[in-house]
Design a protein around this motif. Structure first.
Motif: not given
Length: 279
Positions: A1, A131-133, A202-209, A266-268
């Motif tokens: 991702m 991506y921002t980690s 990645e920040d977006y994965i964290l946000a979804q979690y 898609d990322f909102g």
């Protein structure tokens, strides 16, 4: 991702989740509708793409079990332009690079970082996703928000196994113990239950979690992100024609606003990070 990832040296993983098909255009060579002829495809008229559909909103399975997200929307546009049928193969992440090497699919779309190690065995397109980690910590964590505070013997930092996040964790926290997990949620679960002190992702994965699991983990308030990088498409080593065609498509999508529109949709989000120049 960033979807950023270490080259796996094993054979294609047996943990194949499913083979998902998604057609957006008529099949055929596509030579007259986007220059798809002679791209070295595994199957005439079809673009076969390896993915790991567990990274909402970038790539995932929707409620109907269909591939969805930023990568999927972009691939649909690519297949339409090339006049090809899109065939998405959903595999365990660690099976993607070996699968590409063994010619199980034409390309991989999972936000791979074009590292020097990976370039030895596969080729890459230009960047298509930023991506921002960041570092995720427990919701009630009171550790001083600094690299040094987590870069300590006895600290455990998790990450997705085989990802560039895992490599970033090892580089950033060399004194800590870095543990890789085959599933991103499992890596975060270690943090939320206190078995690990942090997780790099990645920040977006964290946000979804966080949306799905409120009040479990939060982003460490570090002075700056751990890394800002970009993900690229991967193709079989030496398939210069497909690589060049992907670059042409991505340059057009970047300059005409397609990447920005899909990313915001898609990322909102309301802002689109600056992409590499060169188009």
């Amino acid at each position: 991702m960033r979807r950023t990832f270490l080259v796996a040296v094993a054979l294609v993983s047996a943990l194949v989740i499913a083979g998902c098909g998604d057609s957006t255009s008529d099949s055929g060579s596509g030579g007259s509708s986007g220059g798809a002829a002679d791209l070295g495809l595994m199957k005439a008229g079809t673009l076969t793409v390896g993915m790991n559909l567990q990274f909402k909103p970038e790539m995932y399975l929707d409620d109907a079990g269909k591939p969805a997200g930023y990568d999927v929307d972009l691939l649909n546009k690519l297949a339409t332009e090339l006049g090809l049928k899109l065939d998405i193969q959903n595999l365990d992440f660690n099976g993607l690079i070996p699968g590409l090497q063994s010619k199980k699919f034409d390309m991989v779309s999972v936000g791979l970082t074009a590292t020097d190690e990976r370039k030895k065995v596969i080729d890459f397109s230009r960047a298509y996703v930023p991506y921002t980690s960041v570092l995720a910590v427990g919701q009630n964590d009171t550790t001083t928000p600094s690299i040094d505070a987590f870069n300590q013997k006895g600290k455990i930092i998790t990450a997705l196994q085989g990802s560039s996040g895992e490599q970033l964790a090892k580089k950033t926290f060399p004194n800590a113990t870095v543990k890789g997990f085959p599933d991103q949620n499992a890596a975060l679960l270690e943090v939320s239950t206190g078995r690990a002190q942090g997780s790099v992702l990645e920040d977006y994965i964290l946000a979804q979690y966080q949306k799905a699991n409120p009040n479990q983990v939060k982003k460490a308030d570090l002075p700056k992100p751990l890394d800002l990088g970009y993900g690229s498409w991967a193709v079989q080593k030496g398939n210069d024609k497909l690589q060049q065609r992907l670059d042409t498509f991505l340059c057009k999508a970047q300059t005409d606003g397609t990447l920005e529109q899909l990313y915001k949709q898609d990322f909102g989000v309301t802002e689109f990070p600056e992409m590499p120049s060169g188009c």
